[in-house]
Design a protein around this motif. Structure first.
Motif, short mmCIF file in Angstrom:
data_model
loop_
_atom_site.label_atom_id
_atom_site.label_comp_id
_atom_site.label_asym_id
_atom_site.label_seq_id
_atom_site.Cartn_x
_atom_site.Cartn_y
_atom_site.Cartn_z
N ALA A 172 48.29 78.23 63.77
CA ALA A 172 48.09 79.44 62.97
C ALA A 172 49.39 79.87 62.31
CB ALA A 172 47.55 80.56 63.86
N ASP A 173 50.50 79.78 63.03
CA ASP A 173 51.80 80.14 62.46
C ASP A 173 52.20 79.18 61.34
OD1 ASP A 173 52.02 82.27 64.17
OD2 ASP A 173 53.28 81.21 65.63
N ALA A 174 51.92 77.90 61.55
CA ALA A 174 52.33 76.88 60.58
C ALA A 174 51.55 76.96 59.28
CB ALA A 174 52.18 75.48 61.18
N THR A 175 50.27 77.34 59.35
CA THR A 175 49.42 77.34 58.16
C THR A 175 49.23 78.73 57.56
OG1 THR A 175 47.41 77.62 59.50
CG2 THR A 175 48.12 75.35 59.03
N ALA A 176 49.39 79.78 58.38
CA ALA A 176 49.10 81.16 57.97
C ALA A 176 47.65 81.30 57.52
CB ALA A 176 50.05 81.62 56.87
N GLU A 177 46.77 80.50 58.13
CA GLU A 177 45.35 80.57 57.81
C GLU A 177 44.55 80.73 59.10
OE1 GLU A 177 44.47 80.94 54.87
OE2 GLU A 177 46.02 80.03 53.63
N THR A 178 43.24 80.94 58.96
CA THR A 178 42.37 81.15 60.10
C THR A 178 42.08 79.82 60.82
OG1 THR A 178 41.34 83.10 59.11
CG2 THR A 178 40.10 81.97 60.84
N ILE A 179 42.25 79.83 62.14
CA ILE A 179 42.08 78.64 62.96
C ILE A 179 40.90 78.83 63.91
CG2 ILE A 179 43.20 77.08 64.61
CD1 ILE A 179 44.49 77.20 61.79
N HIS A 180 40.09 77.78 64.06
CA HIS A 180 38.96 77.83 64.98
C HIS A 180 39.01 76.68 65.97
CE1 HIS A 180 37.03 80.85 62.51
NE2 HIS A 180 37.03 80.05 61.46
N LEU A 181 38.59 76.94 67.19
CA LEU A 181 38.28 75.90 68.17
C LEU A 181 36.78 75.98 68.41
CD1 LEU A 181 39.03 73.84 70.46
CD2 LEU A 181 39.26 75.83 71.97
N ALA A 182 36.09 74.85 68.32
CA ALA A 182 34.64 74.87 68.47
C ALA A 182 34.16 73.67 69.28
CB ALA A 182 33.96 74.89 67.10
#
Length: 256
Positions: free
Chosen positions: A100-110
């Protein structure tokens, strides 16, 4: 013979209970007894008694009139316990934070569940423009980067068994032909990550990798980006970050 009938009745009641909870879980808001009865098809008297029992136990709630029903707080407690006690969720926390820090985007685990994926964890983008997300959200595997990353760890025949021949289309960009999807999955295996370009949500692109602690994979991680913010350079950076996260996750989950 009587005991066998009693055992059968108990099993039937359990099945109906689970089906009712799944009905409410998949439909937000409150529902009338007539509406629930029409959907599930149980005898009205049996349904009413079952709903009363579930209300008393906290699994179902009613409105102020006592005539409309919805999912209860006990379902939330059990769902939270599942996530809190899951080894993969616990092991992946640091990696998800770094991604999340590296991309500055929303991260999901599914996790793959039949022909769907279910969100187990998320990290919200700091940007004002970001996708809506929640734990427990269920989405079609074939229309998501998460799902395609997981399906790509199955062989072609396994994919055919998991998915219907004609696939539902959340958007006009969704691949709805199973054989066309299988062809795309071959490219996913070569590239190392899957891509969903507005196939599940208009205006949103997603990139996903499977966590290879078992084969076929059960869990995957994705990065969701509004197309308005997606540039070729950003896309390359996200792909690289996901592949690095996949390798880190392979290490932290290798004993699970």
């Amino acid at each position: 013979m009587a005991s066998a009938d009693a055992g059968g009745a108990q099993v039937k009641s359990a099945v109906r209970t689970v089906e009712l909870l799944e009905y409410f879980a998949g439909r937000a808001g409150m529902h009338s007894l007539a509406g629930v009865q029409e959907a599930v098809g149980y005898p009205k008297s049996s349904l009413y008694m079952l709903l009363r029992t579930l209300v008393e136990l906290g699994w179902v709630e009613t409105d102020a009139t006592g005539t409309r029903y919805g999912i209860g707080v006990r379902a939330l407690l059990v769902g939270t316990a599942y996530v809190d006690g899951d080894e993969v969720v616990a092991a992946s926390r640091t990696v998800l934070d770094r991604l999340a820090d590296a991309t500055a985007e929303t991260i999901h685990l599914a996790r793959l569940d039949g022909a769907d994926v279910v969100h187990l964890a998320t990290r919200q983008s700091p940007h004002h423009l970001r996708p809506f997300t929640r734990i427990g959200r269920r989405l079609p595997a074939h229309s998501t980067a998460l799902g395609k990353a997981l399906l790509a760890t199955h062989d072609d025949e396994q994919v055919r068994e998991l998915l219907p021949e004609t696939l539902p289309a959340p958007t006009g960009h969704t691949v709805t032909d199973r054989e066309e999807l299988i062809e795309e999955l071959r490219a996913v295996r070569e590239r190392g990550f899957a891509v969903d370009r507005e196939e599940n949500t208009l205006g949103l692109s997603c990139f996903g990798v499977a966590i290879p602690y078992r084969t076929p994979a059960r869990d995957a991680v994705s990065c969701s980006v509004p197309v308005a913010r997606l540039t070729p350079a950003h896309e390359r950076a996200i792909g690289d970050a996901l592949l690095e996260a996949r390798d880190r996750l392979a290490l932290v989950t290798r004993r699970l």
